[in-house]
Design an enzyme around this catalytic site. Structure first.
Site, mmCIF file in Angstrom:
data_model
loop_
_atom_site.group_PDB
_atom_site.id
_atom_site.type_symbol
_atom_site.label_atom_id
_atom_site.label_comp_id
_atom_site.label_asym_id
_atom_site.label_seq_id
_atom_site.Cartn_x
_atom_site.Cartn_y
_atom_site.Cartn_z
ATOM 1 N N HIS A 26 35.594 76.949 33.458
ATOM 2 C CA HIS A 26 35.079 78.264 33.581
ATOM 3 C C HIS A 26 35.433 78.851 31.932
ATOM 4 O O HIS A 26 35.988 78.280 31.280
ATOM 5 C CB HIS A 26 36.229 79.242 34.167
ATOM 6 C CG HIS A 26 37.607 79.118 33.934
ATOM 7 N ND1 HIS A 26 38.491 78.116 34.257
ATOM 8 C CD2 HIS A 26 38.467 79.816 33.292
ATOM 9 C CE1 HIS A 26 39.582 78.308 33.850
ATOM 10 N NE2 HIS A 26 39.759 79.282 33.088
ATOM 11 N N GLN B 131 45.045 76.201 29.897
ATOM 12 C CA GLN B 131 44.351 76.114 30.920
ATOM 13 C C GLN B 131 45.327 76.259 32.270
ATOM 14 O O GLN B 131 46.299 75.534 32.193
ATOM 15 C CB GLN B 131 43.512 74.880 31.136
ATOM 16 C CG GLN B 131 42.430 74.871 32.281
ATOM 17 C CD GLN B 131 41.724 73.690 32.259
ATOM 18 O OE1 GLN B 131 41.759 72.723 31.712
ATOM 19 N NE2 GLN B 131 40.635 73.862 33.084
ATOM 20 N N HIS C 295 35.914 82.339 29.393
ATOM 21 C CA HIS C 295 36.122 83.941 29.588
ATOM 22 C C HIS C 295 35.270 84.530 28.568
ATOM 23 O O HIS C 295 34.963 83.975 27.677
ATOM 24 C CB HIS C 295 37.732 83.672 29.105
ATOM 25 C CG HIS C 295 38.788 83.123 29.955
ATOM 26 N ND1 HIS C 295 39.462 83.911 30.599
ATOM 27 C CD2 HIS C 295 39.130 81.710 29.827
ATOM 28 C CE1 HIS C 295 40.258 82.798 31.362
ATOM 29 N NE2 HIS C 295 40.221 81.633 30.620
ATOM 30 N N ASN D 2 39.203 76.973 27.761
ATOM 31 C CA ASN D 2 40.425 76.239 27.598
ATOM 32 C C ASN D 2 40.379 75.191 28.531
ATOM 33 O O ASN D 2 39.818 75.042 29.588
ATOM 34 C CB ASN D 2 41.810 77.202 28.228
ATOM 35 C CG ASN D 2 42.062 78.565 27.721
ATOM 36 O OD1 ASN D 2 41.644 78.576 26.456
ATOM 37 N ND2 ASN D 2 42.625 79.685 28.440
ATOM 38 N N ASP E 176 38.081 88.758 36.202
ATOM 39 C CA ASP E 176 39.319 87.985 36.074
ATOM 40 C C ASP E 176 40.270 88.884 36.779
ATOM 41 O O ASP E 176 40.420 90.182 36.572
ATOM 42 C CB ASP E 176 39.764 87.745 34.568
ATOM 43 C CG ASP E 176 40.897 86.751 34.639
ATOM 44 O OD1 ASP E 176 40.808 85.696 33.738
ATOM 45 O OD2 ASP E 176 42.013 87.102 35.136
ATOM 46 N N ILE E 177 41.234 88.383 37.692
ATOM 47 C CA ILE E 177 42.209 89.192 38.325
ATOM 48 C C ILE E 177 43.485 89.546 37.414
ATOM 49 O O ILE E 177 44.015 90.500 38.008
ATOM 50 C CB ILE E 177 42.518 88.218 39.826
ATOM 51 C CG1 ILE E 177 43.053 89.270 40.823
ATOM 52 C CG2 ILE E 177 43.690 87.073 39.254
ATOM 53 C CD1 ILE E 177 43.406 88.429 42.284
#
Ligand code: AMP
Ligand code: ZN
Length: 138
Positions: A100, A94, A102, A87, A31-32
């Site tokens: 996706h 979301q 996490h 989410n 995750d960025i």
């Protein structure tokens, strides 16, 4: 591939990402803007917005992949715990409307905030909701 979907572009390799794992159905990346160091997101390769539109066979495979990555993250980051979070909808937080999951490493006394106030049911309310939900499951 959906036009203007950032995760579709990442899956296609048009936007760079730090790849953790990839197979036929999934791509896992860092995750960025992580909640914690080592925060991974597992992307379904085939575009769909959320859990409701996810293919049943992809859904069935997802937890197996999450389990593999969870073990690797815990080991590498020496995490005390790990949250698996997914989410659906703006109300649920979301922000990217491509399915996706996490994986967030957790540490004793860290400052990551994933919690809620616990409510109370009135007498019989939980059972009533349970049977109403149950009737919709197919
Ligand atoms: P959600 O809020 O559940 O939709 O999660 C979307 C996540 O995608 C957020 O945690 C973002 O930090 C992450 N994200 C957005 N753009 C990128 C990107 N280019 N590379 C990696 N992660 C991203
Ligand atoms: Zn997409």
């Amino acid at each position: 591939m959906q036009e203007n979907c950032i995760f579709c572009k990442i899956i296609a390799g048009d936007i760079p990402s730090a790849v953790v794992y990839e197979n036929e159905d999934f791509k896992a990346i860092m995750d960025i803007a992580p909640a914690a160091r080592g925060h991974v997101i597992l992307l379904a390769k085939k575009h769909c917005a959320d859990i409701y539109s996810l293919d049943e066979d992809v859904a069935a495979k997802a937890l197996g992949v999450v389990r593999k990555i969870a073990k690797a993250v815990k080991e590498e980051l020496k995490a005390d715990g790990l949250n698996i979070l997914q989410n659906n909808g703006e109300a649920a937080g979301q922000t990217v409307f491509h399915f996706h999951i996490h994986l967030i490493p957790r540490y004793n006394d860290d400052k990551v905030n994933i919690g809620w106030e616990h409510l109370k049911y009135a007498e019989g309310e939980a059972a009533k909701i349970a049977s109403a939900i149950s009737a919709r499951i197919n």
